[in-house]
Structure formats: structure tokens, C-alpha cells
Write an enzyme that holds these catalytic residues in place. Sequence first.
Site, PDB file in Angstrom:
ATOM      1  N   TYR A  93      -7.164  20.696  14.247  1.00 49.17           N
ATOM      2  CA  TYR A  93      -6.170  20.236  15.228  1.00 49.17           C
ATOM      3  C   TYR A  93      -4.769  20.157  14.630  1.00 49.17           C
ATOM      4  O   TYR A  93      -3.816  19.863  15.327  1.00 49.17           O
ATOM      5  CB  TYR A  93      -6.563  18.844  15.745  1.00 49.17           C
ATOM      6  CG  TYR A  93      -6.717  17.843  14.604  1.00 49.17           C
ATOM      7  CD1 TYR A  93      -5.618  17.156  14.102  1.00 49.17           C
ATOM      8  CD2 TYR A  93      -7.947  17.636  13.977  1.00 49.17           C
ATOM      9  CE1 TYR A  93      -5.734  16.284  13.035  1.00 49.17           C
ATOM     10  CE2 TYR A  93      -8.079  16.764  12.913  1.00 49.17           C
ATOM     11  CZ  TYR A  93      -6.953  16.083  12.446  1.00 49.17           C
ATOM     12  OH  TYR A  93      -7.085  15.242  11.377  1.00 49.17           O
ATOM     13  N   GLY A  94      -4.668  20.363  13.311  1.00 55.97           N
ATOM     14  CA  GLY A  94      -3.395  20.106  12.640  1.00 55.97           C
ATOM     15  C   GLY A  94      -2.867  21.323  11.914  1.00 55.97           C
ATOM     16  O   GLY A  94      -2.751  22.417  12.475  1.00 55.97           O
ATOM     17  N   THR A  95      -2.592  21.117  10.624  1.00 63.89           N
ATOM     18  CA  THR A  95      -1.941  22.160   9.837  1.00 63.89           C
ATOM     19  C   THR A  95      -2.857  23.336   9.502  1.00 63.89           C
ATOM     20  O   THR A  95      -2.393  24.319   8.928  1.00 63.89           O
ATOM     21  CB  THR A  95      -1.397  21.577   8.525  1.00 63.89           C
ATOM     22  OG1 THR A  95      -2.496  21.037   7.779  1.00 63.89           O
ATOM     23  CG2 THR A  95      -0.369  20.496   8.786  1.00 63.89           C
ATOM     24  N   LEU A  96      -4.146  23.223   9.840  1.00 65.40           N
ATOM     25  CA  LEU A  96      -5.061  24.351   9.575  1.00 65.40           C
ATOM     26  C   LEU A  96      -5.071  25.383  10.692  1.00 65.40           C
ATOM     27  O   LEU A  96      -5.664  26.462  10.541  1.00 65.40           O
ATOM     28  CB  LEU A  96      -6.487  23.830   9.357  1.00 65.40           C
ATOM     29  CG  LEU A  96      -6.764  23.229   7.976  1.00 65.40           C
ATOM     30  CD1 LEU A  96      -8.077  22.440   7.988  1.00 65.40           C
ATOM     31  CD2 LEU A  96      -6.833  24.323   6.917  1.00 65.40           C
ATOM     32  N   GLU A 151      -8.502  18.368   2.501  1.00 66.09           N
ATOM     33  CA  GLU A 151      -8.496  17.102   3.257  1.00 66.09           C
ATOM     34  C   GLU A 151      -8.924  15.903   2.407  1.00 66.09           C
ATOM     35  O   GLU A 151      -8.924  14.771   2.885  1.00 66.09           O
ATOM     36  CB  GLU A 151      -9.401  17.212   4.489  1.00 66.09           C
ATOM     37  CG  GLU A 151      -9.156  18.429   5.376  1.00 66.09           C
ATOM     38  CD  GLU A 151      -7.731  18.545   5.879  1.00 66.09           C
ATOM     39  OE1 GLU A 151      -6.988  17.556   5.808  1.00 66.09           O
ATOM     40  OE2 GLU A 151      -7.356  19.641   6.325  1.00 66.09           O
TER      41      GLU A 151
HETATM   42  N1  PCA Z   1      -5.481  19.649   8.665  1.00 67.36           N
HETATM   43  C1  PCA Z   1      -6.734  19.368   9.308  1.00 67.36           C
HETATM   44  C2  PCA Z   1      -6.722  17.901   9.503  1.00 67.36           C
HETATM   45  C3  PCA Z   1      -5.294  17.538   9.522  1.00 67.36           C
HETATM   46  C4  PCA Z   1      -4.594  18.683   8.969  1.00 67.36           C
HETATM   47  O1  PCA Z   1      -3.413  18.802   8.823  1.00 67.36           O
HETATM   48  C5  PCA Z   1      -6.787  20.100  10.612  1.00 67.36           C
HETATM   49  O2  PCA Z   1      -5.918  20.928  10.904  1.00 67.36           O
HETATM   50  O3  PCA Z   1      -7.726  19.850  11.396  1.00 67.36           O
END
Ligand code: PCA
Length: 157
Positions: free
Chosen positions: A8-11, A83
Site C-alpha cells: 500500500y506504500g512505497t513498494l 520492513e
Molecule cells: N512499504 C510497505 C509498507 C509500507 C511501505 O512503505 C508497502 O508498500 O506495503
Amino acid sequence: MFHKVFVYGTLKRGEPNHHWFTKDEGGAFKFLSEASTIEKYPLIIGTKYNIPFLLHKPGAGHNVRGELYEVDDKVFANLDILEDHPNYYVRQVKQVKNSASEVVDTWIYFIPNFRTELLQQEMYECYSSLGAHGRQYVDRYLRDPTFSVKSGILDNE
Ligand code: PCA
């Protein structure tokens, strides 16, 4: 062995840590679908380095939109390193709905023991580092090495 991961984030594609899927080469991963969480969770941006966190508080926030992947053991292990699972983010199996409206069980990285005041922060439905919030993600190598990114986030730090 393959594992499903919802990110949901930077991935996500186009976000600053997406390259972790291809780190070290040789690992296998496949984008499966856009997806959103069946339950609502608070997705916030925290610390002075603007890091996205999904707080494990079902029912608060939004049905968060992200991407569903299948990864092999090697890629999965690398994502756990990024993570810092289980010391920082902790992954749990939850349900998401894919773009065909099917319900899928998948790993998601959460912050389980967060400071309650984080629930006062703005909650997002969909993360982008370059979003209208203006809080662009700061890469690790640009951070002050003496600053703990966990302070102010984890309840026990
Ligand atoms: N990376 C993981 C968790 C938060 C982040 O920045 C993600 O993208 O799900």
C-alpha cells in the site's frame, strides 16, 4: 514456495521502494492485481521522513487501495528486511478484494503497537509519495543515522 503480499506504500509501482522486488535479482515476483482491503485501516504518513504506515486498527480509516503481488521466498525475505519485520512493521494475513472483486487472503505489513495519538493524523485511502499532501518520502540514505524512525511511532519506544 510462493506468498501473496498486498502493498500500500512505497513498494507499489512507481514508488520509491518498488525496486526491492527486483533486489539481488533471481527472486521471482508477479503483479497480480490492484486491490483494496476488505476492512478499513488507518493509512498515515509519519515521522519527519514521511513514511507511510498502516496502523492495525480495523474499522478506522479507509478501505485502503494498493497492489497485490505473488513473491517467492527470496523476494519475501527481502521485503521482510526492508520492513524490519517483526521488529517494526509486522505482517499479518488479511483479506483484500482484487480487481475481479474476488476476496483473497494476503500478507500485509502493519504497525501493530502504535502510539494512539497517530490516530489523530490525516488518513489516506491511497498512498503516493508525490501526492497532494506534499510529504515526499525521504530515502534511508538521506536520513540522519542517529534518528530512530521508530520513535513517535511504536508504543514501546
Ligand atoms: N512499504 C510497505 C509498507 C509500507 C511501505 O512503505 C508497502 O508498500 O506495503
